[in-house]
Design an enzyme around this catalytic site. Sequence first.
Site, PDB file in Angstrom:
ATOM      1  CG  PHE A  13      -1.952   1.061   1.191  1.00  0.00           C
ATOM      2  CD1 PHE A  13      -3.074   0.934   0.377  1.00  0.00           C
ATOM      3  CD2 PHE A  13      -1.799   2.220   1.926  1.00  0.00           C
ATOM      4  CE1 PHE A  13      -4.029   1.943   0.309  1.00  0.00           C
ATOM      5  CE2 PHE A  13      -2.753   3.230   1.867  1.00  0.00           C
ATOM      6  CZ  PHE A  13      -3.872   3.097   1.061  1.00  0.00           C
ATOM      7  CG  ASP A  52      -0.854  -2.544   6.516  1.00  0.00           C
ATOM      8  OD1 ASP A  52      -2.007  -2.808   6.901  1.00  0.00           O
ATOM      9  OD2 ASP A  52      -0.542  -1.468   5.983  1.00  0.00           O
ATOM     10  CE1 TYR A  99      -9.412   3.026   6.454  1.00  0.00           C
ATOM     11  CE2 TYR A  99      -8.606   4.149   8.407  1.00  0.00           C
ATOM     12  CZ  TYR A  99      -8.400   3.679   7.136  1.00  0.00           C
ATOM     13  OH  TYR A  99      -7.176   3.849   6.533  1.00  0.00           O
ATOM     14  CE  LYS A 100      -8.381  -0.513   4.577  1.00  0.00           C
ATOM     15  NZ  LYS A 100      -8.754   0.462   3.542  1.00  0.00           N
ATOM     16  NE  ARG A 122     -10.319  -1.570  -3.541  1.00  0.00           N
ATOM     17  CZ  ARG A 122      -9.791  -1.057  -2.441  1.00  0.00           C
ATOM     18  NH1 ARG A 122      -8.756  -1.632  -1.867  1.00  0.00           N
ATOM     19  NH2 ARG A 122     -10.285   0.039  -1.897  1.00  0.00           N
TER      20      ARG A 122
HETATM   21  C1  LIG Z   1      -2.835  -1.771   3.554  1.00  0.00           C
HETATM   22  C2  LIG Z   1      -3.148  -0.390   4.031  1.00  0.00           C
HETATM   23  N1  LIG Z   1      -2.302   0.243   4.859  1.00  0.00           N
HETATM   24  C3  LIG Z   1      -2.564   1.486   5.311  1.00  0.00           C
HETATM   25  C4  LIG Z   1      -3.721   2.152   4.936  1.00  0.00           C
HETATM   26  C5  LIG Z   1      -4.044   3.540   5.370  1.00  0.00           C
HETATM   27  O1  LIG Z   1      -3.407   4.007   6.490  1.00  0.00           O
HETATM   28  P1  LIG Z   1      -4.022   5.250   7.266  1.00  0.00           P
HETATM   29  O2  LIG Z   1      -5.230   4.777   8.014  1.00  0.00           O
HETATM   30  O3  LIG Z   1      -2.925   5.745   8.110  1.00  0.00           O
HETATM   31  O4  LIG Z   1      -4.469   6.274   6.250  1.00  0.00           O
HETATM   32  C6  LIG Z   1      -4.632   1.525   4.078  1.00  0.00           C
HETATM   33  C7  LIG Z   1      -5.844   2.235   3.663  1.00  0.00           C
HETATM   34  O5  LIG Z   1      -6.626   1.825   2.861  1.00  0.00           O
HETATM   35  C8  LIG Z   1      -4.330   0.233   3.618  1.00  0.00           C
HETATM   36  O6  LIG Z   1      -5.171  -0.384   2.784  1.00  0.00           O
END
Ligand SMILES: Cc1ncc(COP(=O)(O)O)c(C=O)c1O
Length: 420
Positions: free
Chosen positions: A129, A206, A231-232, A380
């Site tokens: 990401f 992650d 938030y997902k 998606r």
């Molecule tokens: C794999 C991954 N890492 C990190 C993030 C985002 O990080 P943050 O919440 O700090 O914006 C996302 C957001 O979609 C993500 O999919």
Amino acid sequence: MTTFPLDRGYAEELDAADPLAGFRDRFVLDDPSLIYLDGNSLGPLPRATQARIAEVTSTEWGAGLVRSWGRWIDLPLQAGDDVGEHLVGAAPGQVAVCDSTTVNLYKLVCAALDAQPGRNVIVTDDDNFPTDRYVLQGIAAQRGCELRMIRTDMDQGVAEDVVRGAVDERTALVSLSHVAYRSGALADMTAITRIVHEAGALALWDLCHSVGAVPVELDASGADLAVGCTYKYLNAGPGAPAFLYVRRELQKRLRQPVWGWFGQRGQFEMGPAYDPVPGIGQFMTGTPQIIGTVAVQEGARLLGEAGMGRLRAKGVALTGYLIGLADTWLAEHGIAVASPRPDERRGAHVTLSHPDAWRISQALIQRNVIGDYRTPDRLRLGPVPIITRFTDVWDALDILRQILSDRSYANLPATPATVT
Ligand SMILES: Cc1ncc(COP(=O)(O)O)c(C=O)c1O
């Protein structure tokens, strides 16, 4: 070849047999005609969370004012234990809910590098990401480390052999996503962590696209560190705080770079010098976001009640069904499946490719089907196992085949102005 009946009646049968069907009513879903397939971006609002936030704002904040800090102060670690117990396979005292994924990643990567003197290589993959790649690039630039980018197939995800070939005695840390944000490819956390450990390095995962979507076993897999958003699939709402995990045995060895007062021993003694608390609390920074933290706690408990085993089974069934319909109905319109096909290699979303994916995603939204677009040409579709029905998948794919066959997307703007 598809091995299931293609009529809508079959989806209705699957819904009738769904052991999680009752959970849908426990969410705020005001528009019965909306088909929401973007749970991998922003999850829906649980009613229990709505009620708890109302209670926290009116009673605890409104009436209690500053007196409520007594009950709030321990919430980030309590919510962390809830996430650990219900969702990520972590015994108490190893997860904290705080900051954003981006900030937590920065904290843990710096801590991991400091704990590995003599090793100055960070390994990640070129399809990780963006925020992960950027944070790692920044840290490498600031510290004069080498950032080794392994090559990853955009649709199939990280290959174990490629990781094996990239780690050596100079590697301090390997930082990867468990479920790939674009394709939904699911990495083998245990196997890759073992490879990383054989090279003497630490493994950081992650979990943004896996927490609440696939069972995660941080303790059992041997993972050292992890970060993830809420938030997902965890349904804690936009901008809710993220979480971090530090394996208990590492907590003494690691010192995070942001020396904030919420990680301080005897915080309210306001002492002259930073002296962190022992344990996971030292990875806290500043004043926690309480309203978001209670939403994380409610989200984790609700998913825990549904059970990760049942959520995973439904996620596999929904995405398998989606792939089967896409193969049968959409291939003739130039749609290809761009996610791994084996169930055990896929998270909870499915990605389809088409040269006009952007316009198709917009045409779907006009028809009240919410998925999203990702570069370069990917659509998606992310069912939310706790609320999505098989009939939602059938209806969405039926609308998609109509859009493709009447080409109603063709008049829409060809490129995104901004993509969120
Ligand atoms: C794999 C991954 N890492 C990190 C993030 C985002 O990080 P943050 O919440 O700090 O914006 C996302 C957001 O979609 C993500 O999919």
